[in-house]
Design a protein around this motif. Structure first.
Motif, PDB file in Angstrom:
ATOM      1  N   GLY A   1       0.932  -1.085   0.208  1.00 15.55           N
ATOM      2  CA  GLY A   1      -0.015   0.190  -0.160  1.00 15.55           C
ATOM      3  C   GLY A   1       0.702   1.258  -0.005  1.00 15.55           C
ATOM      4  N   CYS A   2       2.004   1.255   0.410  1.00 18.23           N
ATOM      5  CA  CYS A   2       3.098   2.451   0.427  1.00 18.23           C
ATOM      6  C   CYS A   2       3.993   2.316  -1.133  1.00 18.23           C
ATOM      7  CB  CYS A   2       3.902   2.399   1.655  1.00 18.23           C
ATOM      8  SG  CYS A   2       2.715   2.778   3.125  1.00 18.23           S
ATOM      9  N   GLY A   3       3.641   1.532  -1.737  1.00 14.08           N
ATOM     10  CA  GLY A   3       4.335   1.595  -2.995  1.00 14.08           C
ATOM     11  C   GLY A   3       5.768   0.923  -2.933  1.00 14.08           C
ATOM     12  N   ILE A   4       5.924  -0.090  -2.039  1.00 14.35           N
ATOM     13  CA  ILE A   4       6.967  -1.118  -1.779  1.00 14.35           C
ATOM     14  C   ILE A   4       6.754  -2.530  -2.083  1.00 14.35           C
ATOM     15  CG2 ILE A   4       8.534  -2.038  -0.082  1.00 14.35           C
ATOM     16  CD1 ILE A   4       7.869   0.508   1.746  1.00 14.35           C
ATOM     17  N   ASN A   5       7.875  -3.113  -2.906  1.00  7.35           N
ATOM     18  CA  ASN A   5       7.507  -4.313  -3.338  1.00  7.35           C
ATOM     19  C   ASN A   5       8.162  -5.566  -2.493  1.00  7.35           C
ATOM     20  OD1 ASN A   5       6.329  -3.773  -5.631  1.00  7.35           O
ATOM     21  ND2 ASN A   5       7.881  -4.284  -7.123  1.00  7.35           N
ATOM     22  N   ILE A   6       7.652  -6.627  -2.303  1.00 10.31           N
ATOM     23  CA  ILE A   6       8.133  -7.496  -1.287  1.00 10.31           C
ATOM     24  C   ILE A   6       8.489  -8.947  -2.272  1.00 10.31           C
ATOM     25  CG2 ILE A   6       7.332  -9.152   0.458  1.00 10.31           C
ATOM     26  CD1 ILE A   6       5.376  -7.198   1.190  1.00 10.31           C
ATOM     27  N   VAL A   7       9.631  -9.328  -1.696  1.00 10.15           N
ATOM     28  CA  VAL A   7      10.037 -10.590  -2.094  1.00 10.15           C
ATOM     29  C   VAL A   7      10.191 -11.429  -1.118  1.00 10.15           C
ATOM     30  CG1 VAL A   7      12.140 -12.041  -3.199  1.00 10.15           C
ATOM     31  CG2 VAL A   7      11.489  -9.657  -4.066  1.00 10.15           C
TER      32      VAL A   7
ATOM     33  N   PHE B   1      11.417   5.857   3.659  1.00  9.26           N
ATOM     34  CA  PHE B   1      11.396   5.584   2.442  1.00  9.26           C
ATOM     35  C   PHE B   1      10.497   6.954   1.835  1.00  9.26           C
ATOM     36  CE2 PHE B   1      11.523   1.271   4.268  1.00  9.26           C
ATOM     37  CZ  PHE B   1      12.639   0.911   4.003  1.00  9.26           C
ATOM     38  N   GLN B   2      10.317   8.069   2.536  1.00 11.87           N
ATOM     39  CA  GLN B   2       9.703   9.133   2.178  1.00 11.87           C
ATOM     40  C   GLN B   2       8.222   8.891   1.833  1.00 11.87           C
ATOM     41  OE1 GLN B   2      13.145   8.674   0.580  1.00 11.87           O
ATOM     42  NE2 GLN B   2      13.575   9.517   2.711  1.00 11.87           N
ATOM     43  N   VAL B   3       7.597   8.145   2.716  1.00 15.49           N
ATOM     44  CA  VAL B   3       6.301   7.871   2.368  1.00 15.49           C
ATOM     45  C   VAL B   3       5.341   8.869   2.877  1.00 15.49           C
ATOM     46  CG1 VAL B   3       4.232   6.285   2.511  1.00 15.49           C
ATOM     47  CG2 VAL B   3       6.717   5.303   2.239  1.00 15.49           C
ATOM     48  N   LYS B   4       4.367   9.480   2.114  1.00 15.29           N
ATOM     49  CA  LYS B   4       3.484  10.474   2.615  1.00 15.29           C
ATOM     50  C   LYS B   4       2.693  10.173   3.960  1.00 15.29           C
ATOM     51  CE  LYS B   4       3.485  13.476  -1.644  1.00 15.29           C
ATOM     52  NZ  LYS B   4       2.843  13.940  -2.573  1.00 15.29           N
ATOM     53  N   GLY B   5       2.122  10.888   4.737  1.00 15.98           N
ATOM     54  CA  GLY B   5       1.507  10.608   5.964  1.00 15.98           C
ATOM     55  C   GLY B   5       0.110  10.097   5.436  1.00 15.98           C
TER      56      GLY B   5
ATOM     57  N   ASP C   1      -1.368   6.319   6.482  1.00 17.60           N
ATOM     58  CA  ASP C   1      -2.760   6.050   6.919  1.00 17.60           C
ATOM     59  C   ASP C   1      -3.717   5.096   6.206  1.00 17.60           C
ATOM     60  OD1 ASP C   1      -2.339   8.092   8.935  1.00 17.60           O
ATOM     61  OD2 ASP C   1      -2.998   9.745   7.985  1.00 17.60           O
ATOM     62  N   LYS C   2      -3.695   5.359   5.045  1.00 19.70           N
ATOM     63  CA  LYS C   2      -4.472   4.287   4.212  1.00 19.70           C
ATOM     64  C   LYS C   2      -3.846   3.086   4.034  1.00 19.70           C
ATOM     65  CE  LYS C   2      -6.566   3.941  -0.355  1.00 19.70           C
ATOM     66  NZ  LYS C   2      -6.717   4.472  -1.815  1.00 19.70           N
ATOM     67  N   ALA C   3      -2.785   2.965   4.035  1.00 14.00           N
ATOM     68  CA  ALA C   3      -2.013   1.589   3.995  1.00 14.00           C
ATOM     69  C   ALA C   3      -2.220   0.639   5.355  1.00 14.00           C
ATOM     70  CB  ALA C   3      -0.547   1.733   3.857  1.00 14.00           C
ATOM     71  N   PHE C   4      -2.013   1.702   6.484  1.00 14.93           N
ATOM     72  CA  PHE C   4      -2.065   1.241   7.716  1.00 14.93           C
ATOM     73  C   PHE C   4      -3.505   0.615   8.020  1.00 14.93           C
ATOM     74  CE2 PHE C   4      -2.832   1.214  12.499  1.00 14.93           C
ATOM     75  CZ  PHE C   4      -1.480   0.518  12.986  1.00 14.93           C
TER      76      PHE C   4
END
Length: 791
Positions: free
Chosen positions: A192-198, A311-315, A319-322
């Motif tokens: 949700g914060c634009g981070i990919n997972i491996v 990672f410079q994620v906006k507030g 909030d939405k990702a959490f």
């Protein structure tokens, strides 16, 4: 067993068999297969546990044949007219004709080497496979049951891992330990914060072996050792960073649980990995290990946002990702419980076999559980896991241990639920070798199941290569259930409650185990000051260990074995009036299993026939037992506790500094003993001026002891608190160092008691604790500490 003989091939199974209450029905001897049991120490331990003579068979290869023969004779005696397929002794060679061939099963990542036995009658038998998915020697065919462990593993990990074409960063997450429980949360949060997972690949033997070279402790549990292989796998996949948080607390699931700690290994293994695999230095891949708590959502949010800000994620995005992450975790848990409910209803309707497979979340890993779910479902049983059961109501109210760990709390709940069900519902507990909490959990689960007339099936899984004995045990369990008649009631065994320590018991003498030569002599005076008669037991000896081995869990730590043995030894003696004594033990309530010594002591006392003697918890935070007659006003006694602790530390420090240098051997020991005895009166009467004067005089007397002036090396002694301070537990290490001309340096126990003054501040800083009104008490305590220290 048959007429007093146990025929057993598995050491761990044997230890558990010998702990059964049916031991009282056995004969005078125990007959064991050879091999492992030729070890004299094991034989001696078994004799201590059973109080019977142990004999070793000199024909171990025929033990199974003897067992089969006994079984056949018993069956023939019950039904002499039965027909047998046995061809007779003269045709045995025909029956023995067979050929073997080796096969390689490709059914899963285990790649088992299977041996096929082809007999002359056209039938085949398979051996060596961990499950019977393709090569089956199971006998009768069963309709496979539902593999809930496989269902749940897919529900956790089968997610879209790379949804972003241009991700902020690619995080590697090891498929291990508590990620089997909370990966849905982390997946939703990061994606949700634009981070990919491996994710690391599913566990395999090759992966395990790849990481074994960096394992720092051989006696750690296999699930922890497996982490090394998963981290190495992520390195090979070329991730940007590896995310492995240190989760102190899991989410609360039970209202009356005393805490939600993770196992200390699960909490802190990221630190171990950082030391064993310095990834950033060697591979250029940072290891991110933020401290996390799922116990409080606001603290969880604070910790997650602090990490995501790097990672410079906006507030607004956070909030939405959490919110999405919380919802994903809740959906996962609800889906698990909904699926379990359908299986529970089916089993109740059809009276079909339902097995609760209770363990840690990571026991769903196929390499860790050695295909036990597949074995059970292959026998026709449906399985569900411990976290899928209802958690409503006061489910932990009758548990007689400190409910301090999150995952074991689920197992207690599962055992209580199974105990309340019919005979078609059973529990199988999985345990990994080296699991500290399970030394407590195993015994408690067994006692809970007894209240419902259920047997406790424990399977210890770890680095085994052949699960043949496991399959045999599970198959035997399933087959034995067929002999139960549905109309026959289960024989329950009500639990014996802890005796209350009431106001009328205040005059009892409280027996407490000996802790340390440097500190135990002061305790009687301290508690006399608080209005209680405390009697410190004599120093432990070999008999303490022997009795501890006999009455304590086989998996408990060495300090626990000594403490339990000390108490049973004292109760078995004739020097105490059983109607005028109680037993006391400290409880800290921390992550260590030492907080549960009280319950282990209680079980040992019941086993030794002392169930009517009350036991109290010496704690400032509320204990496990009802003890209205034992109340200490800790705040009003704070000053005498601090002064006594400082006095004892000073005497100990002066003694060890002088003992190695003294010209007349034993003079410093006599001086130490003199002041330990002299200070008792000042402690009882709260004579602070007298205590300070006595300490001044002690300084002069130690300074007056003639010493050698040459330089002596100094060596620190650190470790677990009991092993560090108890001379018996550490093999008299301090005196051995002195004899070698080395000054032992043991940390002052004062530091142990005031560590919480530092911890609560650091926990607030780490984001796993909120500021509380009670912190004002901590500030007052800290002020008192510094005041006493200055004096």
């Amino acid at each position: 067993y048959q007429r007093g003989a146990i025929l057993c091939r598995d050491q761990n199974c044997l230890f558990k068999v010998l702990k059964l209450h049916t031991m009282a029905e056995m004969g005078d001897h125990i007959v064991l297969q050879g091999g492992t049991f030729k070890n004299p120490s094991i034989v001696r331990a078994l004799e201590q546990m059973t109080q019977k003579k142990v004999r070793i068979s000199n024909i171990p290869e025929l033990m199974g044949a003897f067992g089969a023969a006994l079984f056949a004779r018993e069956a023939d005696q019950k039904n002499p007219l039965s027909v047998t397929a046995f061809p007779g002794l003269l045709r045995l060679e025909e029956m023995a004709a067979y050929e073997t061939s080796l096969l390689s099963c490709k059914g899963c990542e285990n790649v088992c080497r299977v041996t096929r036995f082809n007999f002359s009658n056209g039938r085949s038998f398979y051996s060596g496979n961990k499950c019977e998915k393709y090569y089956s020697a199971r006998g009768d065919d069963h309709k496979p049951g539902f593999n809930f462990a496989g269902f749940k593993t897919g529900l956790v990990f089968d997610r879209d891992l790379s949804p972003h074409a241009r991700p902020r960063v690619t995080l590697g997450i090891p498929r291990c330990l508590n990620f089997f429980d909370n990966f849905p949360f982390w997946h939703a949060l990061f994606t949700g914060c634009g981070i990919n997972i491996v994710l690391s690949s599913p566990s395999t033997v090759a992966m395990s072996e790849k990481g074994m070279g960096t394992v720092m402790s051989d006696n750690i549990c296999f699930p922890a050792k497996l982490v090394h292989g998963h981290v190495r796998d992520l390195v090979e996949k070329g991730v940007d960073r590896i995310f492995y948080p240190m989760v102190m607390f899991e989410a609360g699931e039970f209202e009356n649980a005393q805490n939600t700690y993770n196992c200390p290994i699960v909490t802190a293994y990221a630190d171990v990995i950082e030391s064993a695999l310095p990834l950033e230095n060697r591979c250029g891949i940072p290891l991110d290990k933020p401290v996390i708590t799922f116990k409080d959502r606001s603290l969880l949010q604070k910790a997650c946002f602090a990490y995501l800000k790097t990672f410079q994620v906006k507030g607004s995005v956070m909030d939405k990702a959490f919110a999405s992450a919380l919802a994903a975790q809740d959906r996962f848990r609800q889906t698990v419980r909904d699926k379990a409910l359908t299986l529970i209803e089916k089993a109740g309707r059809d009276r079909s076999l339902l097995i609760v497979l209770a363990g840690r979340p990571y026991h769903a890993d196929g390499l860790i559980n050695h295909k036990i779910p597949e074995i059970l479902t292959g026998l026709g049983a449906d399985i569900i896991t411990e976290d899928a059961l209802p958690t409503d109501g006061d489910v932990l109210k009758d548990v007689q241990v400190v409910t301090q760990w999150s995952y074991p709390n689920r197992i207690y709940n599962a055992a209580a639920w199974v105990a309340g069900q019919g005979g078609h519902v059973q529990l199988v507990q999985l345990n990994s070798f080296g699991c500290g909490p399970d030394a407590v959990v195993i015994d408690e689960v067994r006692e809970i199941l007894k209240t419902g007339g259920k047997n406790h099936t424990l399977i210890k899984v770890d680095e085994i290569s052949s699960p043949g004995s496991v399959r045999l045990r599970l198959r035997s369990m399933v087959e034995s259930l067929k002999f139960q008649k549905p109309e026959s009631p289960l024989i329950s065994r009500p639990r014996k409650p802890f005796p209350s320590f009431g106001e009328e018991d205040r005059k009892r003498t409280i027996l407490a185990p000996f802790f340390s030569e440097d500190y135990s002599p002061y305790l009687a005076a301290v508690f006399k000051n608080a209005g209680y008669e405390f009697h410190i037991l004599p120093r432990p000896d070999r008999k303490s260990v022997d009795l501890g081995l006999q009455y304590a869990s086989n998996d408990i730590c060495y300090p626990g074995t000594i403490v339990i043995g000390d108490i049973i030894k004292a109760l078995k003696g004739n020097s105490h009036d059983k109607g005028r004594i109680a037993v006391g033990i400290t409880q800290t309530g921390g992550q260590c299993r030492a907080s549960n010594y009280l319950s282990l002591i209680r079980k040992a006392m019941i086993g030794a026939g002392f169930e009517d003697i009350p036991i109290i918890s010496v704690t400032a935070s509320g204990g496990l037992v009802d003890q209205p007659g034992f109340r200490i006003p800790w705040l009003s006694k704070l000053r005498i506790l601090l002064v006594t602790t400082l006095f004892s530390d000073c005497i100990a420090k002066m003694y060890y500094a002088v003992a190695v240098r003294e010209k007349i051997r034993g003079q410093s020991l006599k001086t130490r003993q003199y002041y330990m005895e002299r200070v008792a009166g000042g402690i009882v009467g709260s004579d602070y001026a007298g205590i300070y004067q006595l300490l001044d005089k002690a300084v002069d007397d130690f300074n007056g002891i003639p010493v050698h002036t040459k330089a002596y090396p100094r060596m620190g002694i650190v470790g677990e608190i009991y092993a560090k301070y108890s001379a018996f537990a550490n093999q008299d290490l301090a005196q051995w160092l002195i004899r070698q001309g080395i000054e032992p340096v043991i940390p002052p126990i004062f530091d142990y008691f005031i560590q919480d003054l530092v911890n609560y501040k650091e926990n607030i800083k780490a984001g796993i604790r909120k500021r509380k009104f009670t912190d004002l008490i901590g500030i007052a305590v800290e002020w008192a500490v510094h005041t006493c220290s200055a004096k």
